[in-house]
Each structure stands twice: as C-alpha cells, then as structure tokens.
Design a protein around this motif. Sequence first.
Motif, PDB file in Angstrom:
ATOM      1  N   THR A  82       0.850  -1.190   0.000  1.00 18.14           N
ATOM      2  CA  THR A  82       0.000   0.000   0.000  1.00 18.14           C
ATOM      3  C   THR A  82       0.881   1.234   0.000  1.00 18.14           C
ATOM      4  N   PRO A  83       1.034   1.906  -1.150  1.00 19.05           N
ATOM      5  CA  PRO A  83       1.852   3.125  -1.174  1.00 19.05           C
ATOM      6  C   PRO A  83       1.198   4.242  -0.377  1.00 19.05           C
ATOM      7  N   THR A  84       2.016   4.955   0.377  1.00 17.81           N
ATOM      8  CA  THR A  84       1.494   6.046   1.207  1.00 17.81           C
ATOM      9  C   THR A  84       2.085   7.402   0.853  1.00 17.81           C
ATOM     10  N   ASP A  85       3.209   7.418   0.125  1.00 18.51           N
ATOM     11  CA  ASP A  85       3.883   8.683  -0.147  1.00 18.51           C
ATOM     12  C   ASP A  85       3.480   9.303  -1.481  1.00 18.51           C
ATOM     13  N   THR A  86       2.696   8.614  -2.261  1.00 13.45           N
ATOM     14  CA  THR A  86       2.273   9.128  -3.570  1.00 13.45           C
ATOM     15  C   THR A  86       0.776   8.932  -3.734  1.00 13.45           C
ATOM     16  N   GLU A  87       0.201   9.733  -4.623  1.00 10.80           N
ATOM     17  CA  GLU A  87      -1.198   9.572  -4.958  1.00 10.80           C
ATOM     18  C   GLU A  87      -1.380   8.381  -5.893  1.00 10.80           C
ATOM     19  N   VAL A  88      -2.511   7.737  -5.784  1.00  8.60           N
ATOM     20  CA  VAL A  88      -2.825   6.588  -6.626  1.00  8.60           C
ATOM     21  C   VAL A  88      -4.099   6.884  -7.400  1.00  8.60           C
ATOM     22  N   ARG A  89      -4.231   6.181  -8.498  1.00  3.87           N
ATOM     23  CA  ARG A  89      -5.433   6.279  -9.329  1.00  3.87           C
ATOM     24  C   ARG A  89      -6.160   4.943  -9.263  1.00  3.87           C
ATOM     25  N   VAL A  90      -7.396   4.970  -8.805  1.00  2.00           N
ATOM     26  CA  VAL A  90      -8.162   3.753  -8.568  1.00  2.00           C
ATOM     27  C   VAL A  90      -9.364   3.733  -9.502  1.00  2.00           C
ATOM     28  N   GLN A  91      -9.471   2.669 -10.268  1.00  2.00           N
ATOM     29  CA  GLN A  91     -10.632   2.460 -11.121  1.00  2.00           C
ATOM     30  C   GLN A  91     -11.539   1.413 -10.481  1.00  2.00           C
ATOM     31  N   GLY A  92     -12.825   1.579 -10.626  1.00  2.00           N
ATOM     32  CA  GLY A  92     -13.743   0.621 -10.044  1.00  2.00           C
ATOM     33  C   GLY A  92     -15.175   0.966 -10.382  1.00  2.00           C
ATOM     34  N   ARG A  93     -16.079   0.425  -9.577  1.00  2.00           N
ATOM     35  CA  ARG A  93     -17.497   0.743  -9.726  1.00  2.00           C
ATOM     36  C   ARG A  93     -18.094   0.968  -8.347  1.00  2.00           C
ATOM     37  N   VAL A  94     -19.075   1.836  -8.307  1.00  2.00           N
ATOM     38  CA  VAL A  94     -19.708   2.200  -7.046  1.00  2.00           C
ATOM     39  C   VAL A  94     -20.505   1.007  -6.526  1.00  2.00           C
ATOM     40  N   ALA A  95     -20.413   0.764  -5.231  1.00  4.21           N
ATOM     41  CA  ALA A  95     -21.086  -0.378  -4.618  1.00  4.21           C
ATOM     42  C   ALA A  95     -21.629   0.029  -3.255  1.00  4.21           C
ATOM     43  N   LEU A  96     -22.533  -0.781  -2.759  1.00  3.93           N
ATOM     44  CA  LEU A  96     -23.050  -0.607  -1.406  1.00  3.93           C
ATOM     45  C   LEU A  96     -22.025  -1.124  -0.401  1.00  3.93           C
ATOM     46  N   SER A  97     -22.390  -1.130   0.851  1.00  5.81           N
ATOM     47  CA  SER A  97     -21.498  -1.675   1.870  1.00  5.81           C
ATOM     48  C   SER A  97     -21.253  -3.154   1.611  1.00  5.81           C
ATOM     49  N   PRO A  98     -20.133  -3.699   2.087  1.00  6.96           N
ATOM     50  CA  PRO A  98     -19.856  -5.134   1.881  1.00  6.96           C
ATOM     51  C   PRO A  98     -20.983  -5.995   2.428  1.00  6.96           C
ATOM     52  N   SER A  99     -21.250  -7.083   1.730  1.00  3.76           N
ATOM     53  CA  SER A  99     -22.315  -7.991   2.154  1.00  3.76           C
ATOM     54  C   SER A  99     -21.995  -8.563   3.527  1.00  3.76           C
ATOM     55  N   ARG A 100     -23.035  -8.841   4.286  1.00 10.67           N
ATOM     56  CA  ARG A 100     -22.875  -9.335   5.642  1.00 10.67           C
ATOM     57  C   ARG A 100     -22.962 -10.849   5.674  1.00 10.67           C
ATOM     58  N   LEU A 101     -22.144 -11.454   6.514  1.00 12.93           N
ATOM     59  CA  LEU A 101     -22.189 -12.877   6.789  1.00 12.93           C
ATOM     60  C   LEU A 101     -22.697 -13.094   8.201  1.00 12.93           C
ATOM     61  N   TYR A 102     -23.149 -14.319   8.454  1.00 12.53           N
ATOM     62  CA  TYR A 102     -23.623 -14.635   9.804  1.00 12.53           C
ATOM     63  C   TYR A 102     -22.452 -14.607  10.777  1.00 12.53           C
ATOM     64  N   GLU A 103     -22.673 -14.033  11.932  1.00 13.92           N
ATOM     65  CA  GLU A 103     -21.651 -14.018  12.969  1.00 13.92           C
ATOM     66  C   GLU A 103     -22.298 -14.174  14.328  1.00 13.92           C
ATOM     67  N   PHE A 104     -21.547 -14.769  15.244  1.00 13.62           N
ATOM     68  CA  PHE A 104     -22.030 -14.937  16.602  1.00 13.62           C
ATOM     69  C   PHE A 104     -21.933 -13.608  17.351  1.00 13.62           C
ATOM     70  N   GLN A 105     -22.829 -13.422  18.292  1.00 12.36           N
ATOM     71  CA  GLN A 105     -22.815 -12.197  19.068  1.00 12.36           C
ATOM     72  C   GLN A 105     -21.517 -12.095  19.868  1.00 12.36           C
ATOM     73  N   GLY A 106     -20.940 -10.876  19.821  1.00 13.94           N
ATOM     74  CA  GLY A 106     -19.679 -10.675  20.525  1.00 13.94           C
ATOM     75  C   GLY A 106     -18.476 -11.136  19.753  1.00 13.94           C
ATOM     76  N   GLY A 107     -18.622 -11.267  18.409  1.00 11.86           N
ATOM     77  CA  GLY A 107     -17.506 -11.699  17.586  1.00 11.86           C
ATOM     78  C   GLY A 107     -16.452 -10.620  17.481  1.00 11.86           C
ATOM     79  N   ASP A 108     -15.440 -10.896  16.651  1.00  9.76           N
ATOM     80  CA  ASP A 108     -14.307  -9.972  16.565  1.00  9.76           C
ATOM     81  C   ASP A 108     -14.587  -8.796  15.656  1.00  9.76           C
ATOM     82  N   SER A 109     -15.835  -8.640  15.166  1.00 12.47           N
ATOM     83  CA  SER A 109     -16.129  -7.494  14.318  1.00 12.47           C
ATOM     84  C   SER A 109     -16.666  -6.312  15.118  1.00 12.47           C
ATOM     85  N   ALA A 110     -16.573  -6.384  16.436  1.00 10.54           N
ATOM     86  CA  ALA A 110     -17.025  -5.264  17.240  1.00 10.54           C
ATOM     87  C   ALA A 110     -16.159  -4.035  16.949  1.00 10.54           C
TER      88      ALA A 110
END
Length: 260
Positions: A141-169
């Motif tokens: 991941t370069p940090t000292d220079t600007e980058v040009r990123v091509q892509g497409r607009v998307a919603l938030s990442p899809s959610r998977l099932y997780e147990f309560q209190g998982g490491d995604s807190a």
Amino acid sequence: MTPLRRPAGLRFWLITLAAVVGMLVTASLGRWQLSRAAQKESLQAMLDARASQPAIDGRTLTDQASATPEAQQALVHRAVVLQGRWLPEHTVYLDNRQMQGRPGFFVLTPLQLSGAGVVLVQRGWAARNFQDRTQLPSVTTPTDTEVRVQGRVALSPSRLYEFQGGDSAQGSSRIRQNLDLAAFRTETGLALAPLTVLQTGPVGDAGDGLLRDWPVVGAGVEKHYGYAFQWFGLCGLIALLYVWFQIVRRFIRPRSQPAA
C-alpha cells in the motif's frame, strides 16, 4: 345385504375439482414467475445502462452520495475513477470471504480523495494463513504518492452470519467478520462517503498482489424463466393425466372375458 356405494359421479367431480384447482395454482405461479422475469429484465437493462455511462470522479461520487437516498441508488454500479492517497492505518480485513472457490480476506482501505472526502475502497481478495489465523496478509500500500483507482460504485460489503460478541465489534480487531459503514465512520473519525467503491482490474495491476475477480453484476433473469417452465410443465402434466384417466380411459373398454 349389499353395502351402499357412493355414486360414481361424486368421485369424478371431486377429481375434476382437484385437477382444476391444481392447474389454476400452477398456471398462476408460472405467470408470477414471468412477471418477476420482466421486472428483472428491466433491472438488468438499468444496470447495463449504468455500466455503459462515462465514469464519474471522486467529487461527483461524494457530492451525490451525500444527497438523497435516491441519488445514492442512482450511483450504484456506475464506473468511477478516484485520485487520492491510501490511509493504510485504517485497513480492515473481512474474514471468510471467497473468491474463485478459495476462502480468505476482502481487503478494505479508505482513500483520502485529492479534492475532499474519503471513500472506502474494497480493494480485492487475499489468501489467509491457516496455520496462524491472526497473521495478516502482506498487501503493498503506497502512502507517499497519490494513486489512481478504477472501479465501480457499490453498497457496503455484504454481511455474513456471525455470533454475538464476535471480533467485528467496533475497534476490536483489523480482522472482522462484517463491517458496518456508519459504525466504521464513527470509529475512525473519517468523513466516509455512504457508498463504497469496488476496485476493478486484474491481479497485480496495482502492484498490491490482490485478486479482483468480482462476481459479474446480473439480475438473475434466467432462473425465473426456469421456474416458470417448471410450473407450466406441471400444469400441463395435471391436464394430461386428467384427460387420460378421467376421459380417454372411459372409452377404452376391457376385452370381454371368455365364458367359463
């Protein structure tokens, strides 16, 4: 004493009623699937039209995404070209994500745009170390220079099932099961746009070693035509069986048995 018998006509009319109800239900379900296919065709035409439109820039993305929900939806699946600097200290790794049938991480990094605003970029997929599940993959991941990123607009990442209190807190780990964009905005203090960008391009084109074989965007029209064919086929089968057993066979007399 001879036992009473139900009239032969009662059985015929009960079978007729059941056959008519079955044909009406299956035919209605087939027509409903055709209507769903028509809706999905309209959606697919809209997706294709958005994909063929010129790419937008980062300022257009942040301005329109911060407007109304309708304006946000109109941006989804649009091509976009961003210019800015990565913020690798806020990189997160979504666990248990598959690409080409292999489990691993989705790597997400905020991009500070050259103009104003920050966009969360879904950069690609990286394999994980199954010997040490806490080890992060090496992503350039370069940090000292600007980058040009091509892509497409998307919603938030899809959610998977997780147990309560998982490491995604919030703030608990860089390896997470899911990511809530609003909570991540509060956690990092970044002025994140309410939409993300799905970076496109083959592996190695950005020098980060990430795989970007994202699923093809489609509305899934074919399955509805398949379901409609099944329902109409079942309707025709009911009609065929009814005609054969209740009408045709009435005219087929068994051969007379020879006299004893």
